[in-house]
Design an enzyme around this catalytic site. Structure first.
Site, short mmCIF file in Angstrom:
data_model
loop_
_atom_site.label_atom_id
_atom_site.label_comp_id
_atom_site.label_asym_id
_atom_site.label_seq_id
_atom_site.Cartn_x
_atom_site.Cartn_y
_atom_site.Cartn_z
N ASN A 209 0.91 -1.13 -0.11
CA ASN A 209 0.07 -0.04 0.07
C ASN A 209 0.83 1.41 -0.11
O ASN A 209 1.88 1.07 -0.05
CB ASN A 209 -0.93 0.06 1.07
CG ASN A 209 -0.24 -0.21 2.42
OD1 ASN A 209 0.50 0.68 2.80
ND2 ASN A 209 -0.50 -1.33 3.20
N ASP A 278 -4.15 -6.64 4.83
CA ASP A 278 -5.04 -7.54 5.55
C ASP A 278 -5.02 -8.87 4.72
O ASP A 278 -5.35 -9.89 5.43
CB ASP A 278 -6.55 -7.07 5.13
CG ASP A 278 -6.58 -5.88 6.23
OD1 ASP A 278 -6.29 -5.92 7.18
OD2 ASP A 278 -7.23 -5.03 5.93
N LYS A 288 9.81 -16.75 -10.45
CA LYS A 288 9.00 -15.47 -11.16
C LYS A 288 8.06 -16.07 -12.00
O LYS A 288 7.96 -17.31 -12.81
CB LYS A 288 10.20 -14.87 -11.98
CG LYS A 288 9.33 -13.67 -12.53
CD LYS A 288 10.35 -13.02 -13.53
CE LYS A 288 9.39 -11.87 -14.15
NZ LYS A 288 9.93 -11.29 -15.38
N PHE A 323 -4.90 2.77 14.70
CA PHE A 323 -5.11 3.95 13.60
C PHE A 323 -6.01 3.24 12.66
O PHE A 323 -6.33 2.12 12.57
CB PHE A 323 -3.90 4.21 12.90
CG PHE A 323 -2.87 5.17 13.47
CD1 PHE A 323 -2.10 5.02 14.56
CD2 PHE A 323 -2.68 6.41 12.82
CE1 PHE A 323 -1.38 5.64 15.26
CE2 PHE A 323 -1.99 7.49 13.42
CZ PHE A 323 -1.30 7.05 14.52
N LYS A 337 -14.12 0.04 14.94
CA LYS A 337 -12.66 -0.50 15.02
C LYS A 337 -12.22 -0.39 16.33
O LYS A 337 -11.61 -1.39 17.19
CB LYS A 337 -11.72 0.15 14.31
CG LYS A 337 -11.15 -0.63 12.91
CD LYS A 337 -10.31 -0.04 12.10
CE LYS A 337 -11.06 -0.09 10.71
NZ LYS A 337 -10.42 0.54 9.38
N LYS A 341 -11.44 -4.11 18.47
CA LYS A 341 -10.00 -4.64 18.63
C LYS A 341 -9.40 -3.95 20.03
O LYS A 341 -8.42 -4.22 20.38
CB LYS A 341 -9.05 -4.03 17.60
CG LYS A 341 -9.34 -4.15 16.36
CD LYS A 341 -8.52 -3.86 15.29
CE LYS A 341 -9.05 -4.05 14.05
NZ LYS A 341 -7.97 -3.81 12.76
N1 CTP Z 1 -4.06 -3.70 11.69
C1 CTP Z 1 -3.40 -4.91 12.20
N2 CTP Z 1 -3.27 -5.91 11.71
C2 CTP Z 1 -3.81 -6.11 10.53
C3 CTP Z 1 -4.66 -5.08 9.86
C4 CTP Z 1 -4.48 -3.80 10.51
O1 CTP Z 1 -2.67 -4.70 13.37
N3 CTP Z 1 -3.83 -7.20 9.78
C5 CTP Z 1 -4.29 -2.51 12.47
C6 CTP Z 1 -3.52 -1.29 11.98
O2 CTP Z 1 -2.03 -1.19 12.34
C7 CTP Z 1 -4.28 -0.22 12.48
C8 CTP Z 1 -5.61 -0.76 12.71
O3 CTP Z 1 -5.65 -2.04 12.66
O4 CTP Z 1 -3.86 0.31 13.66
C9 CTP Z 1 -6.67 -0.34 11.51
O5 CTP Z 1 -6.17 -0.76 10.30
P1 CTP Z 1 -7.40 -0.78 8.98
O6 CTP Z 1 -6.66 -1.45 7.94
O7 CTP Z 1 -7.78 0.66 8.98
O8 CTP Z 1 -8.33 -1.70 9.87
P2 CTP Z 1 -8.70 -3.35 9.49
O9 CTP Z 1 -9.03 -3.90 10.70
O10 CTP Z 1 -7.84 -3.98 8.50
O11 CTP Z 1 -10.39 -2.90 8.81
P3 CTP Z 1 -10.97 -2.73 7.32
O12 CTP Z 1 -9.60 -3.00 6.57
O13 CTP Z 1 -11.99 -3.63 7.22
O14 CTP Z 1 -11.22 -1.21 7.14
#
Ligand code: CTP
Length: 400
Positions: A209, A278, A288, A323, A337, A341
């Site tokens: 990302n 995620d 490759k 975050f 969230k 969490k």
């Molecule tokens: N985070 C994490 N581990 C993951 C995904 C996210 O620890 N596998 C943490 C990020 O570091 C951040 C928070 O979760 O502090 C929110 O990340 P975000 O990607 O916005 O949330 P998701 O739970 O992945 O929700 P979604 O993608 O459904 O918005």
């Protein structure tokens, strides 16, 4: 925050590194500080007072045995004017005098009179530095609250190799700024995650990302500046490790999970600023991938949710901050969230806001708390926002 508007009294003592104090003077001034330079007689053998006069815009006060009343007044007024008192380079001689309260010249009489925080940057031959008497003197000064900026190791002017080099200017500036910063996180362990993760598809490609790591690095830097013992678990970024921070590099979400979870129990605060992937390709091809004629379908597997794992194994008193970056329904998604969490605080920002998000030096966020309250600080630098996030976590930790 920072050095702007501060008065730095810089004492230059007699060693070959004295010439480096010129660069320090210049950079302090660029950072907005007023610099008043004091030199020992022997320092003037290595660099001329005129150099500092030109760089600082103030008369350089040089040590003299021919002290009249005006000199006496000047040394007291400088001692009082100092927001921070710096000796760089500091010889073994001035360190010994400082440790024993000997005041026989301008530098040491002013030092004895000041109530400002004192930063000492030793620079000398390795043998002199390693000598137990110098080490004992430095321990004495540390015990009395002096800030010692450790010398660097390397090839010294005398040809020896070892500890004793004056650190580079950024390190000295960091030491000076730290002496001015409140040490309200001293004794606390803070773990910060930052940057993106990369999920390999094959040896040359990955899913990732746009995170650059700036917010997490700013948080780590500010926490260290305020005295915390900081571990920064970082995905791949182009940023330099902030001073005083222990950095652990990871690539994938699973690596980040392992490095964070294994350290979690010892932390007082965990701040998860990383943009963790995620999903990862369900399989990483060992070679490759070659292109074919038609479409390519990649199956993705779920990565562990690190923040959720931390939230559910949180020990009493530990503060957990997540975050959330969203493109729609920012506050509802963020509040959800925070609850799911089990965080104490969640920093929510919208990719749609100008000045917020990936790669910028500023951020615009809403802070959400577990008790349902919220606040939205104005647009500000990621450093200034880091201080607010740390302030709030400290306050909430104190409330229990
Ligand atoms: N985070 C994490 N581990 C993951 C995904 C996210 O620890 N596998 C943490 C990020 O570091 C951040 C928070 O979760 O502090 C929110 O990340 P975000 O990607 O916005 O949330 P998701 O739970 O992945 O929700 P979604 O993608 O459904 O918005």
């Amino acid at each position: 925050m920072g050095l702007a508007g501060k008065t730095v009294v810089l004492c230059v003592t007699g060693g070959i590194a004295a010439y480096k104090a010129a660069d320090l003077t210049s950079k302090l001034r660029q950072a907005g500080a007023a610099v008043r330079v004091l030199m020992t007689e022997s320092a003037t053998q290595f660099i001329a007072p005129m150099t500092f006069e030109t760089l600082s815009g103030y008369r350089t006060v040089v040590d003299t045995f021919d002290r009249d009343f005006a000199w006496e007044v000047e040394h007291i007024s400088l001692a009082k004017a100092a927001d921070v008192f710096v000796i760089a380079p500091a010889t073994a001689n001035v360190i010994a005098k400082a440790a024993h309260g000997i005041a026989d010249d301008m530098v040491t009489t002013t030092l004895l009179a000041t109530k400002a925080p004192v930063v000492i940057a030793p620079a000398m031959n390795t043998g002199m530095y390693d000598n137990p008497v110098t080490q004992e003197n430095l321990r004495t000064l540390r015990r009395r609250g002096f800030h010692i900026v450790e010398p660097a190791a390397g090839r010294l002017a005398c040809g020896d190799t070892g500890r004793g080099k004056l650190p580079d200017t950024p390190t000295l500036l960091w030491g000076i700024e730290k002496a001015l910063a409140p040490q309200d996180l001293a004794g606390k362990r803070v773990l910060v995650t930052a940057g993106p993760t990369q999920e390999a598809m094959d040896p040359v490609r990955f899913l990732s990302n746009h995170s650059t790591g700036k917010m997490g690095y700013a948080l780590a830097a500010r926490a260290a500046m305020r005295g915390a013992e900081v571990t920064l678990v970082s995905g791949p970024t182009a940023l330099e490790t902030p001073h005083g921070v222990h950095r652990v590099d990871v690539v994938s979400a699973r690596e980040m999970h392992e490095e964070v979870v294994s350290r979690a129990a010892q932390q007082d605060m965990i701040i998860k600023a990383a943009a963790v992937g995620d999903y990862r390709p369900a399989e990483t091809a060992p070679e490759k991938l070659k292109k074919g004629e038609g479409e390519l379908t990649v199956t993705l597997a779920r990565n562990p949710d690190i923040l959720a794992a931390l939230g559910h194994s949180k020990r009493p008193g530990q503060m957990l901050c997540g975050f959330a970056m969203e493109t729609q329904n920012l506050l509802d998604n963020a509040a959800d969230k925070l609850r799911r969490k089990n965080c104490d605080m969640l920093v929510a920002n919208s990719l749609r806001d100008k000045g917020a998000g990936f790669g910028t030096d500023t951020n615009l966020v809403t802070l959400l708390y577990a008790d349902g309250t919220r606040e939205t600080p104005p647009l500000m630098s990621k450093e200034a926002l880091s201080d607010i996030i740390l302030d709030r976590l400290l306050q909430r930790a104190a409330q229990g």
